[in-house]
Design a protein around this motif. Structure first.
Motif, PDB file in Angstrom:
ATOM      1  N   UNK A 184      15.163   3.515 -56.090  1.00  0.00           N
ATOM      2  CA  UNK A 184      15.350   2.284 -56.518  1.00  0.00           C
ATOM      3  C   UNK A 184      15.006   1.576 -55.362  1.00  0.00           C
ATOM      4  N   UNK A 185      14.873   1.756 -54.392  1.00  0.00           N
ATOM      5  CA  UNK A 185      14.303   1.231 -52.925  1.00  0.00           C
ATOM      6  C   UNK A 185      11.982   1.083 -53.562  1.00  0.00           C
ATOM      7  N   UNK A 186      12.026   1.981 -53.437  1.00  0.00           N
ATOM      8  CA  UNK A 186      10.069   2.350 -53.651  1.00  0.00           C
ATOM      9  C   UNK A 186      10.128   1.280 -55.187  1.00  0.00           C
ATOM     10  N   UNK A 187      10.943   1.248 -55.912  1.00  0.00           N
ATOM     11  CA  UNK A 187      10.567   0.848 -57.343  1.00  0.00           C
ATOM     12  C   UNK A 187      11.282  -0.878 -57.222  1.00  0.00           C
ATOM     13  N   UNK A 188      11.596  -1.360 -56.099  1.00  0.00           N
ATOM     14  CA  UNK A 188      11.006  -3.002 -55.352  1.00  0.00           C
ATOM     15  C   UNK A 188      10.761  -3.336 -54.716  1.00  0.00           C
ATOM     16  N   UNK A 189      10.182  -2.291 -53.374  1.00  0.00           N
ATOM     17  CA  UNK A 189       9.268  -2.780 -52.905  1.00  0.00           C
ATOM     18  C   UNK A 189       7.994  -2.638 -53.948  1.00  0.00           C
ATOM     19  N   UNK A 190       8.190  -2.276 -54.773  1.00  0.00           N
ATOM     20  CA  UNK A 190       6.664  -2.104 -55.992  1.00  0.00           C
ATOM     21  C   UNK A 190       6.560  -3.536 -56.236  1.00  0.00           C
ATOM     22  N   UNK A 191       7.674  -4.031 -56.626  1.00  0.00           N
ATOM     23  CA  UNK A 191       7.732  -5.099 -57.468  1.00  0.00           C
ATOM     24  C   UNK A 191       8.023  -6.176 -56.579  1.00  0.00           C
ATOM     25  N   UNK A 192       8.132  -6.298 -55.213  1.00  0.00           N
ATOM     26  CA  UNK A 192       7.913  -7.305 -54.565  1.00  0.00           C
ATOM     27  C   UNK A 192       6.714  -7.659 -54.413  1.00  0.00           C
ATOM     28  N   UNK A 193       6.275  -6.101 -54.332  1.00  0.00           N
ATOM     29  CA  UNK A 193       4.445  -6.545 -53.384  1.00  0.00           C
ATOM     30  C   UNK A 193       3.433  -6.602 -54.760  1.00  0.00           C
ATOM     31  N   UNK A 194       4.057  -6.397 -55.824  1.00  0.00           N
ATOM     32  CA  UNK A 194       3.372  -6.747 -56.769  1.00  0.00           C
ATOM     33  C   UNK A 194       3.783  -7.323 -58.633  1.00  0.00           C
ATOM     34  N   UNK A 195       4.808  -8.468 -57.613  1.00  0.00           N
ATOM     35  CA  UNK A 195       4.799  -9.516 -59.305  1.00  0.00           C
ATOM     36  C   UNK A 195       5.410  -8.629 -60.281  1.00  0.00           C
ATOM     37  N   UNK A 196       6.800  -7.683 -59.741  1.00  0.00           N
ATOM     38  CA  UNK A 196       6.922  -6.875 -60.866  1.00  0.00           C
ATOM     39  C   UNK A 196       7.106  -6.198 -61.752  1.00  0.00           C
ATOM     40  N   UNK A 197       5.217  -5.262 -60.817  1.00  0.00           N
ATOM     41  CA  UNK A 197       4.683  -4.223 -62.019  1.00  0.00           C
ATOM     42  C   UNK A 197       4.887  -3.260 -60.808  1.00  0.00           C
ATOM     43  N   UNK A 198       4.869  -1.937 -61.002  1.00  0.00           N
ATOM     44  CA  UNK A 198       5.431  -0.957 -61.197  1.00  0.00           C
ATOM     45  C   UNK A 198       4.837   0.330 -61.650  1.00  0.00           C
ATOM     46  N   UNK A 199       3.805   0.219 -61.060  1.00  0.00           N
ATOM     47  CA  UNK A 199       2.922   2.096 -61.406  1.00  0.00           C
ATOM     48  C   UNK A 199       3.595   3.016 -60.955  1.00  0.00           C
ATOM     49  N   UNK A 200       3.532   4.041 -62.616  1.00  0.00           N
ATOM     50  CA  UNK A 200       4.251   5.462 -62.158  1.00  0.00           C
ATOM     51  C   UNK A 200       3.539   6.046 -61.416  1.00  0.00           C
ATOM     52  N   UNK A 201       2.661   6.193 -61.278  1.00  0.00           N
ATOM     53  CA  UNK A 201       1.615   7.194 -60.043  1.00  0.00           C
ATOM     54  C   UNK A 201       2.613   7.326 -59.030  1.00  0.00           C
ATOM     55  N   UNK A 202       3.046   5.982 -58.875  1.00  0.00           N
ATOM     56  CA  UNK A 202       3.467   6.046 -57.269  1.00  0.00           C
ATOM     57  C   UNK A 202       4.787   5.998 -56.975  1.00  0.00           C
ATOM     58  N   UNK A 203       5.662   6.187 -58.005  1.00  0.00           N
ATOM     59  CA  UNK A 203       7.136   6.584 -57.757  1.00  0.00           C
ATOM     60  C   UNK A 203       7.109   8.544 -57.300  1.00  0.00           C
ATOM     61  N   UNK A 204       8.317   8.556 -56.928  1.00  0.00           N
ATOM     62  CA  UNK A 204       8.418   9.626 -56.407  1.00  0.00           C
ATOM     63  C   UNK A 204       9.493  10.730 -57.344  1.00  0.00           C
ATOM     64  N   UNK A 205       8.729  11.967 -57.568  1.00  0.00           N
ATOM     65  CA  UNK A 205       9.317  13.536 -58.493  1.00  0.00           C
ATOM     66  C   UNK A 205      10.538  13.889 -57.979  1.00  0.00           C
ATOM     67  N   UNK A 206      10.852  15.085 -58.552  1.00  0.00           N
ATOM     68  CA  UNK A 206      12.001  15.267 -58.114  1.00  0.00           C
ATOM     69  C   UNK A 206      11.175  16.506 -58.852  1.00  0.00           C
ATOM     70  N   UNK A 207      11.305  18.419 -58.269  1.00  0.00           N
ATOM     71  CA  UNK A 207      11.669  19.245 -58.965  1.00  0.00           C
ATOM     72  C   UNK A 207      12.902  19.997 -58.849  1.00  0.00           C
ATOM     73  N   UNK A 208      13.531  20.562 -59.513  1.00  0.00           N
ATOM     74  CA  UNK A 208      14.407  21.600 -59.458  1.00  0.00           C
ATOM     75  C   UNK A 208      14.459  22.629 -59.660  1.00  0.00           C
ATOM     76  N   UNK A 209      15.009  23.277 -59.435  1.00  0.00           N
ATOM     77  CA  UNK A 209      14.891  25.411 -60.541  1.00  0.00           C
ATOM     78  C   UNK A 209      17.072  25.261 -60.534  1.00  0.00           C
ATOM     79  N   UNK A 210      16.845  25.686 -61.538  1.00  0.00           N
ATOM     80  CA  UNK A 210      17.599  26.795 -62.017  1.00  0.00           C
ATOM     81  C   UNK A 210      17.916  27.890 -62.471  1.00  0.00           C
ATOM     82  N   UNK A 211      18.998  28.615 -61.867  1.00  0.00           N
ATOM     83  CA  UNK A 211      19.132  29.841 -62.676  1.00  0.00           C
ATOM     84  C   UNK A 211      20.570  30.249 -62.807  1.00  0.00           C
ATOM     85  N   UNK A 212      20.797  31.236 -63.765  1.00  0.00           N
ATOM     86  CA  UNK A 212      22.581  31.502 -64.061  1.00  0.00           C
ATOM     87  C   UNK A 212      22.163  33.335 -64.888  1.00  0.00           C
TER      88      UNK A 212
END
Length: 275
Positions: A184-212
């Protein structure tokens, strides 16, 4: 050669033929036993496979849609599912994954491990946040202090466990709080800097491993990555200061498919026989 010698030769020949016939019969008998043994082995393997198929769980992850609205007191956007609760200041700032066990058996002893490059995301925020308005203090592996006087303890932030996922039931799993807040912070600072434009490649990805495990104690391991996608809806800004905004956030979940191994017990990727 007299009659006696001829008889002895014939008897010897008959003996040799008998030995050969006996050897052939023994070979055929052994071959038949081998074929029978292989057939029984295949039948046993098929029975085991059918038994395992009849109790195998299969976890399915849904893409999730959230709203993201600017919160004046917090100074950033907050995620929400219900706008009415948000307007009444009753909201949950976490993001969740909805999991459904679409298999034919229960899953037990579920372990989830999250992989998020928190340090790189904080460095990215500091490129825009020279006055440390958002990140007060970051101690890698220990804690993350944010501007709204809240601390996130990181020692157990990226691991979670659950006892069981019953088949045909839905479950909500919270994403790591640090990821939700940093996103949410990254989205906010990108919108402030780029006039509400958010580049998808600048957003952090999250990976996870699930075992069961299934009820026969066969273990399944799968890997996924989470990719956020933001769509701008409404917003306003005065003198480079955001007054309001409302966005749509799509949390996309994609399985990381690995090449199949020749020695896999099951026919699908990532399943290991622990027996």
């Amino acid at each position: 050669m007299d009659v006696k010698e001829s008889a002895e030769i014939l008897i010897a020949l008959f003996g040799m033929v008998g030995t050969v016939v006996a050897a052939i019969a023994a070979w055929l008998s052994a071959k038949s036993a081998e074929v029978s043994s292989n057939s029984a082995k295949r039948q046993l393997e098929e029975m085991i496979q059918q038994r395992e198929d009849s109790v195998r769980p299969e976890l399915f992850f849904n893409n999730e849609k959230y709203g993201l609205s600017f919160h004046k007191k917090m100074g950033i956007g907050v995620f929400y599912k219900n706008k009415k609760l948000l307007n009444n200041n009753h909201f949950d700032t976490n993001l969740y994954l909805r999991i459904n066990n679409i298999g034919v058996g229960h899953a037990k002893n579920i372990q989830i491990k999250w992989d998020f490059d928190l340090s790189s995301s904080i460095d990215f925020i500091k490129l825009y946040d020279k006055d440390n308005n958002y990140i007060i203090e970051y101690k890698p592996g220990i804690s993350l202090d944010l501007n709204e006087s809240s601390s996130i303890y990181l020692d157990k932030e990226f691991e979670s466990s659950l006892p069981i996922f019953i088949k045909n039931e839905d479950y909500n799993i919270p994403l790591p709080n640090s990821y939700t807040r940093i996103l949410s912070i990254i989205i906010h600072v990108l919108m402030v800097e780029h006039n509400f434009k958010v580049a998808a490649e600048k957003l952090p990805k999250l990976k996870f491993t699930i075992s069961y495990y299934d009820v026969l104690n066969n273990k399944t391991i799968k890997e996924f990555d989470i990719t956020p996608e933001i769509t701008f809806s409404t917003g306003s800004m005065e003198e480079n200061e955001i007054k309001e905004y409302d966005l749509e956030a799509l949390i996309q979940v994609n399985e990381i498919i690995k090449p199949k191994r020749l020695d896999e017990h099951y026919g699908t990727v990532g399943i290991i026989d622990c027996n």
